[in-house]
Design an enzyme around this catalytic site. Sequence first.
Site, short mmCIF file in Angstrom:
data_model
loop_
_atom_site.label_atom_id
_atom_site.label_comp_id
_atom_site.label_asym_id
_atom_site.label_seq_id
_atom_site.Cartn_x
_atom_site.Cartn_y
_atom_site.Cartn_z
N GLU A 31 103.96 81.94 -12.38
CA GLU A 31 104.73 80.88 -11.74
C GLU A 31 105.51 80.07 -12.76
OE1 GLU A 31 101.64 80.26 -7.98
OE2 GLU A 31 101.41 79.09 -9.82
N ASN A 90 100.45 78.89 -12.56
CA ASN A 90 99.84 79.91 -13.39
C ASN A 90 100.93 80.51 -14.29
OD1 ASN A 90 101.27 81.92 -11.90
ND2 ASN A 90 99.57 82.13 -10.45
N ARG A 91 100.56 81.47 -15.10
CA ARG A 91 101.50 82.01 -16.09
C ARG A 91 102.74 82.61 -15.42
NH1 ARG A 91 98.47 85.70 -20.11
NH2 ARG A 91 98.08 86.84 -18.17
N ASP A 131 92.43 77.56 -6.86
CA ASP A 131 91.94 76.53 -5.95
C ASP A 131 90.76 75.78 -6.57
OD1 ASP A 131 93.75 77.54 -4.09
OD2 ASP A 131 92.27 78.81 -3.12
#
Length: 308
Positions: free
Chosen positions: A198, A195-196, A263
């Site tokens: 991470e 994600n952004r 997920d």
Amino acid sequence: MHFPIETIKTKKILVIGDLMLDRYWFGEVDRISPEAPVPVVHVARKEDRLGGACNVARNIRALGAQATLLGIIGNDEAGQKIQALCHEADIVPHLEIDAHIDTTLKMRVLGRQQQLLRVDFEQKPRMDTLERLNHQVRACIDHHDVLVLSDYNKGVLTQVQGMIAYAREKGIPILVDPKGNDYQKYRGASLVTPNRTEMMQAVGAWHTEDELTQKANKLRDDLHLDALLVTRSEQGMTLFAKDGRFHEDAQAHEVYDVSGAGDTVLATLAVTRATDMSWEQAIGWANKAGGIVVGKLGTSIVTAEELI
């Protein structure tokens, strides 16, 4: 764009990762405790849901594919509940039991649908349990079409590099939901989906789209990935592949709860890529699924019927 549900039904997806139980206590709040300045919740309903890697497998089943789940639980009530919920969802579980740890449990207390508190129970598995799990990995990979690695940094994927190397040797696509800032352990995977936040942990901040593209392509090249997908909340998601950059704007009409959305995106990518769908088409379906699931409360699923 056609969603190939009949082909998806024939595909077998293996999910390996950190297993969790998401527990919800729902109630009403009508007073403040006389003991401390905190709300008193009168619990009226309790619900347990599969979380972590379990939720990826649950979404895969909901989308029509066959799902096998490999991971570690404790010898406790939460572990037993995960096994029972796997059977209810028609997920094939290959679960190693570590009697020395507690199953990862996230307990949420909600008043009038508003989360008031979350309590986490978690411990990393012992090395002997990890070795028992790793003995199952090759046999499981051999009988599946796609490998999904769901990393929540709880310890199950400590030896992930060997799993990736074996699946790559067998020609099986490997999709990874990463955690932490050391992405070298994911080298050789087909797709990594940070994600952004991470992504920033892995490559640092960026200020323009060109700078993001440069950083993403460098990371993809360094790790020998086929593609890198950055999920960007209200900015949608951007795929960086060998044959170009593809962007999908966010489709959510109303964001209610983002927990578990990654997920759902990962599961949708797994089932669509299992049918040899192109990356561009696959992220289109994944983006649509993500837009649906953030409109639901808590860790949820998206079904094939909802997508179609």
